[in-house]
Design a protein around this motif. Structure first.
Motif, short mmCIF file in Angstrom:
data_model
loop_
_atom_site.label_atom_id
_atom_site.label_comp_id
_atom_site.label_asym_id
_atom_site.label_seq_id
_atom_site.Cartn_x
_atom_site.Cartn_y
_atom_site.Cartn_z
N CYS A 183 50.32 11.83 83.47
CA CYS A 183 49.52 10.79 84.14
C CYS A 183 50.44 9.73 84.77
O CYS A 183 50.18 9.27 85.87
CB CYS A 183 48.55 10.15 83.15
N LYS B 259 40.90 5.85 78.42
CA LYS B 259 41.41 6.81 77.42
C LYS B 259 41.96 6.01 76.25
O LYS B 259 42.10 4.79 76.34
CB LYS B 259 42.51 7.68 78.02
N HIS C 203 49.66 10.84 74.19
CA HIS C 203 50.76 9.89 74.42
C HIS C 203 52.09 10.62 74.62
O HIS C 203 53.08 10.40 73.89
CB HIS C 203 50.81 8.86 73.30
N CYS C 204 52.08 11.47 75.63
CA CYS C 204 53.22 12.32 75.94
C CYS C 204 54.51 11.51 76.12
O CYS C 204 54.49 10.37 76.58
CB CYS C 204 52.95 13.09 77.24
N CYS D 136 44.15 10.93 73.43
CA CYS D 136 45.33 11.03 74.29
C CYS D 136 46.53 11.39 73.43
O CYS D 136 46.70 10.90 72.32
CB CYS D 136 45.57 9.70 75.01
N VAL E 31 50.84 5.16 75.79
CA VAL E 31 50.75 5.24 77.25
C VAL E 31 49.56 4.37 77.65
O VAL E 31 48.43 4.63 77.23
CB VAL E 31 50.55 6.69 77.71
N ILE F 74 42.53 14.50 79.32
CA ILE F 74 42.12 13.35 78.52
C ILE F 74 41.46 12.23 79.32
O ILE F 74 40.40 11.76 78.94
CB ILE F 74 43.34 12.79 77.73
N PRO F 75 42.06 11.76 80.42
CA PRO F 75 41.49 10.56 81.06
C PRO F 75 40.04 10.77 81.49
O PRO F 75 39.66 11.85 81.94
CB PRO F 75 42.39 10.35 82.29
N CYS G 22 46.38 15.71 84.03
CA CYS G 22 46.68 15.62 82.59
C CYS G 22 46.52 16.99 81.93
O CYS G 22 45.46 17.60 81.99
CB CYS G 22 45.76 14.62 81.91
N PRO G 23 47.58 17.49 81.29
CA PRO G 23 47.50 18.83 80.71
C PRO G 23 46.51 18.91 79.55
O PRO G 23 46.07 20.00 79.19
CB PRO G 23 48.93 19.09 80.23
N HIS G 24 46.16 17.78 78.97
CA HIS G 24 45.21 17.79 77.85
C HIS G 24 43.82 17.34 78.29
O HIS G 24 42.93 17.18 77.47
CB HIS G 24 45.74 16.90 76.72
N PRO H 252 54.80 11.47 80.24
CA PRO H 252 53.37 11.65 80.54
C PRO H 252 53.14 12.10 81.98
O PRO H 252 53.68 11.53 82.92
CB PRO H 252 52.80 10.25 80.32
#
Ligand code: SF4
Ligand code: SF4
Ligand code: SF4
Lengths: 381, 256
Positions: free
Chosen positions: B69, B121, B63-64, B61, B86, B107-108, B103-105, B67
């Motif tokens: 999410c 995550k 950790h934007c 993750c 996050v 991840i979850p 989520c743009p990456h 975020p």
């Protein structure tokens, strides 16, 4: 209808029975073994048929409830009143179906009420959830009060009927406002993935496109159902009304298409329409079925006289809408997800079960409450 | 406490998998793969080390700062802590999976086979961070490829490395500005899209795209209520006048 076509009726009963059987089995697997066992959903494809069809498409198909209501009771064009009851019933059943399918799709359905106390104003889904909750309640009032009209003489029913009727104007206005919000916010759901979604569908205008197409498909569903019921249940078809709303549908589809073309022009996306890839074909499919063909049919002279043409135009609009919503929620994401998704048999069975139950409920209620007949003209007033 | 972060440098990673093992151990997660380099993110693997030729990239993750999410969750199950991580509250979650979709990456991850599934995550070892410790993966890393520290210090360090050894680094700090910036920063000798990191992300937080539509909601409510109320009143009046005229005409006709 059962008496006239005993064989056909039996056939459809068997089909419905098989679908329900498969659906109940899938439901059993969903409840006892979880989402992984029942569906083809995955970490890469967390939203599938249930979100794409049951929720995103289903809410749109139920849009006739608020549009007809607005025309007949808020703009006071009273000749539309015969259409309000079936439209409201469709909408109510539609929204109940949406909520049931959410209960199936959510990982922890027992927390479905959490948005009420843990809201998040930055989430489009929060807005959709709240609107759907309130609007379903409103539809319940709208439908139950007009259904109650028949039993007015029973005291408590009469009191309820009177009470709701006193408040019916603000209730209906609230219904239209809530519908406007969540029909468009279903489009806003996808604004959050600008880089993941295919540019043929990603647009900051998505909420507007969703709203316009929902109104168009709402009218088409009303027409579709009226035609089906007039065949199946020998009701008189309110042809002139239906051809009127289908012409509005046609105008909306034209606006929708030109709106999208302007957006394509501004964002320089025309070249995408000729790229040979699945997404392009799907886009053309939805546009030809859902826009070009219905518009041609609706504005052809034949549509003024032919019930069948009108019905075909409505059906095409509905299918085009279906393609569009599935494209937005599934096709457009597939490439960036890096995996393909196709619903499992059990996922499809559950959806089919809900659709079948919806139809059965509609037929049953329309048999017991005079939906299309004269009494409907009393409407909810 | 100043916001914390992680800095991962592909150039220093030996691909030993110590971070992977430490993370598994910290959260008592079961073994998911015989070869850790082949493992992918899952509800039981919050971080993985991926092999690209002879270099290695971590995935976890980001950790934007803003975020996605957090912004999409309709029940506020995700939270951006002041310390940087996050984190997620499984008791609030209703399992709509919008966070995973948005989520743009990407991840979850979800516990698909559970009857009370949770989203899983990397949580940047929040429980350790609040105790003043570094994350399990940073602590375990033998080569300093994963570095834990104050986010501002890490940003400075990342910039210093790019300047000090320009030919060893692709000149971009991934995570500095992506979708509003992240508390996890990545350095690499090659462009980041080659590791399937999204390099097309806009600089602004993704929620600005949603909010551009959602902030119109109060206006729509106000306008459409007034408009519909007005239309109701107007059309009703119009109908009434029309009816009266009709009746009047009829009365006049009767008189004659
Ligand atoms: S990378 Fe994804 S899961 Fe992690 S904080 Fe950002 S949006 Fe949330
Ligand atoms: S799955 Fe849970 S955490 Fe994710 S957005 Fe839905 S409710 Fe929030
Ligand atoms: S910060 Fe903690 S949770 Fe995240 S990858 Fe490292 S050890 Fe795992």
């Amino acid at each position: 209808m059962t008496d006239k076509f005993p064989l056909r009726a039996t056939f459809w009963r068997v089909v419905a029975g098989l679908i329900l059987l498969a659906g109940v089995y899938a439901l059993y697997v969903r409840v006892t073994e979880g989402l992984g066992a029942v569906s083809n959903l995955s970490d890469r494809f967390p939203w599938g048929l249930w979100v794409g069809f049951d929720v995103v498409t289903g809410v749109g198909l139920a849009a006739g409830g608020f549009t007809i209501c607005a025309v007949a009771h808020i703009f006071n064009i009273h000749r539309y009143e015969p259409l309000t009851r079936p439209a409201i019933l469709t909408a109510f059943l539609g929204y109940v179906t949406v909520i049931v399918s959410l209960l199936i799709d959510l990982g922890k359905p027992w927390n479905i009420w959490h948005p009420l106390i843990m809201g998040n104003y930055h989430s489009a889904l929060f807005e959709v959830a709240m609107c759907v909750m309130f609007y379903t309640t409103i539809l319940f009032f709208e439908f139950s009060s007009s259904a109650a009209a028949k039993y007015r003489h029973i005291k408590p029913v009469g009191v309820y009927h009177k009470l709701v009727n006193k408040l019916i104007v603000p209730i209906m206005i609230a219904g239209v406002v809530l519908s406007t919000l969540h029909q468009s916010s279903l489009g806003s759901l996808f604004l959050i993935v600008p880089t993941r979604m295919h540019p043929l569908w990603y647009s900051t205008w998505l909420p507007v496109w969703f709203y316009i197409s929902a109104i168009a498909v709402g009218f088409s569903m009303v027409t579709f159902e009226a035609y089906m019921s007039s065949r199946g249940m020998d009701h008189k078809l309110k042809f002139s009304l239906l051809s009127e709303i289908m012409r509005i549908t046609g105008v909306l589809l034209v606006i929708l298409f030109f709106g999208k073309m302007v957006e394509f022009g501004i964002d320089g996306k025309f070249a995408l329409l000729a790229v040979p890839e699945t997404e392009t074909y799907m886009w053309w499919l939805e546009t030809i079925i859902g826009v070009f063909l219905p518009v041609v049919l609706i504005f052809s002279p034949k549509a003024k006289t032919s019930r069948t043409w009108l019905f075909v135009a409505a059906t095409l609009t509905v299918f085009g809408f279906l393609f569009n919503r599935l494209n937005v929620s599934i096709t457009s994401i597939a490439k960036s997800a890096g995996v393909s998704y196709f619903p499992s048999f059990m996922e499809a069975s559950l959806t089919a079960m809900l659709v079948t139950l919806n139809i059965i409920a509609f037929v049953w209620i329309s048999k017991h409450f005079d939906l299309f007949g004269h009494h409907a003209e009393e409407g909810a007033h | 406490m100043k916001p914390k972060g992680l800095l991962f440098d592909v150039n220093r990673c030996q691909g030993c998998g110590a971070c992977y093992d430490a993370c598994k151990k910290e959260f008592n997660n079961p073994v998911t793969s015989a070869d850790f380099l082949k493992d992918r993110l899952s509800a039981d693997s919050y971080t993985v080390v991926e092999e690209y030729g002879d270099i290695y990239m971590r995935r976890l993750c980001m950790h934007c700062e803003y975020p996605t999410c957090v912004s999409v969750c309709p029940v506020s199950a995700f939270e951006k802590t002041p310390e940087g991580p996050v984190v997620y509250d499984a008791d609030a979650c209703m399992g709509c999976r919008y966070c995973m979709q948005a989520c743009p990456h990407m991840i979850p991850r979800y516990e698909w086979d559970s009857l009370a599934p949770r989203v899983q995550k990397c949580v940047m070892c929040h429980h350790r961070v609040v105790r003043g410790e570094e994350t399990a993966c940073a602590e375990a890393c033998p080569s300093g490829a994963t570095l834990f520290g104050d986010l501002e210090d890490l940003k400075k360090e990342a910039k210093r490395r790019l300047e000090a050894e320009p030919d060893r680094y692709y000149q971009h700090i991934y995570g500095l500005e992506e979708a509003g910036g992240c508390n996890v920063l990545l350095l690499s000798p090659i462009p980041f899209h080659q590791f399937a990191y999204d390099t097309a992300l806009p600089k602004e937080p993704l929620e600005t795209f949603t909010m551009a539509a959602l902030e119109k909601v109060p206006g729509i409510v106000a306008f459409s209520s007034v408009f519909l109320g007005g239309m109701y009143w107007l059309t009703k009046r119009k109908n009434k006048i029309a009816r009266e005229e009709r009746e009047q005409n009829k009365a006049e006709n009767d008189d004659r």
